[in-house]
Motif scaffolding. Structure first.
Motif, PDB file in Angstrom:
ATOM      1  N   CYS A   1      -2.837   0.111  -3.836  1.00 33.28           N
ATOM      2  CA  CYS A   1      -2.424  -1.227  -3.410  1.00 33.28           C
ATOM      3  C   CYS A   1      -1.913  -1.935  -4.658  1.00 33.28           C
TER       4      CYS A   1
ATOM      5  N   SER B   1      -5.177  -1.196   5.226  1.00 31.66           N
ATOM      6  CA  SER B   1      -4.537  -2.332   4.572  1.00 31.66           C
ATOM      7  C   SER B   1      -5.414  -2.842   3.451  1.00 31.66           C
ATOM      8  N   CYS B   2      -4.769  -3.363   2.415  1.00 30.02           N
ATOM      9  CA  CYS B   2      -5.521  -4.019   1.359  1.00 30.02           C
ATOM     10  C   CYS B   2      -5.324  -5.532   1.486  1.00 30.02           C
TER      11      CYS B   2
ATOM     12  N   TRP C   1      -2.375 -10.170   2.371  1.00 30.21           N
ATOM     13  CA  TRP C   1      -2.546  -8.884   3.055  1.00 30.21           C
ATOM     14  C   TRP C   1      -1.323  -8.010   2.838  1.00 30.21           C
ATOM     15  N   GLY C   2      -1.543  -6.720   2.715  1.00 29.31           N
ATOM     16  CA  GLY C   2      -0.450  -5.772   2.695  1.00 29.31           C
ATOM     17  C   GLY C   2      -0.058  -5.394   4.115  1.00 29.31           C
ATOM     18  N   GLN C   3       0.998  -4.618   4.221  1.00 31.92           N
ATOM     19  CA  GLN C   3       1.510  -4.252   5.552  1.00 31.92           C
ATOM     20  C   GLN C   3       0.789  -3.037   6.128  1.00 31.92           C
ATOM     21  N   GLY C   4       0.090  -2.317   5.276  1.00 31.76           N
ATOM     22  CA  GLY C   4      -0.685  -1.172   5.749  1.00 31.76           C
ATOM     23  C   GLY C   4       0.006   0.163   5.537  1.00 31.76           C
ATOM     24  N   THR C   5      -0.806   1.196   5.462  1.00 30.52           N
ATOM     25  CA  THR C   5      -0.308   2.563   5.352  1.00 30.52           C
ATOM     26  C   THR C   5      -1.118   3.442   6.305  1.00 30.52           C
TER      27      THR C   5
ATOM     28  N   TRP D   1     -10.391  -3.455   1.247  1.00 28.31           N
ATOM     29  CA  TRP D   1      -9.668  -2.487   2.074  1.00 28.31           C
ATOM     30  C   TRP D   1     -10.194  -2.589   3.507  1.00 28.31           C
TER      31      TRP D   1
ATOM     32  N   ARG E   1      -9.721  -4.430  13.778  1.00 27.57           N
ATOM     33  CA  ARG E   1      -9.706  -4.163  12.347  1.00 27.57           C
ATOM     34  C   ARG E   1     -11.127  -4.208  11.811  1.00 27.57           C
TER      35      ARG E   1
ATOM     36  N   ARG F   1      -9.268  -1.254   7.786  1.00 27.57           N
ATOM     37  CA  ARG F   1      -8.527  -0.286   8.581  1.00 27.57           C
ATOM     38  C   ARG F   1      -8.562  -0.686  10.039  1.00 27.57           C
TER      39      ARG F   1
ATOM     40  N   GLU G   1       0.832  -1.195   0.000  1.00 25.66           N
ATOM     41  CA  GLU G   1       0.000   0.000   0.000  1.00 25.66           C
ATOM     42  C   GLU G   1       0.873   1.254   0.000  1.00 25.66           C
TER      43      GLU G   1
END
Length: 118
Positions: A22, A95-96, A108-112, A36, A45, A38, A6
């Motif tokens: 993403c 996160s996506c 999963w992504g690591q997040g922004t 998505w 989450r 959060r 992300e």
């Protein structure tokens, strides 16, 4: 294996906008439903939005309907989350994730981090 990354988070004033991206590597995303999520500090989450593999179907949490828009560009292997009219309560790590229905989210992504100041 799919790696999701992300980008686009940051600090914005209430009422402002951000667009999160993403981007996937390792495999094409075209077969995957993208979601998505959060997580705010001290909270669980939560789901924000999702988009089908074709982009033809989108789903939103009630709290973001009318303010956020999810989209994707399969040619770029990227999904987006356009966030408008941001509020302080939108502050969270976003996160996506990717899945092939009916399976659960697998990648999963690591997040922004998105921070909305009042």
């Amino acid at each position: 294996q799919v790696q999701l990354v992300e980008s686009g988070g940051g600090l914005v004033q209430a009422g402002g906008s951000l667009r999160l991206s993403c981007t996937a590597s390792g495999r094409t995303l075209s077969a995957y439903l993208m979601g998505w999520f959060r997580q705010a500090p001290g909270k669980e989450r939560e789901f924000v939005a999702s988009i089908s593999w074709s982009g033809g179907r989108t789903t939103y949490a009630e709290s973001v309907k009318g303010r956020f828009a999810v989209s994707r560009d399969n040619a770029k292997n990227t999904a987006y989350l356009q966030m408008n009219s941001l509020r302080p309560e939108d502050t969270a790590v976003y996160s996506c994730a990717a899945r092939i229905p009916p399976n659960e989210y697998k990648y999963w992504g690591q997040g922004t981090l998105v921070t909305v100041s009042s």
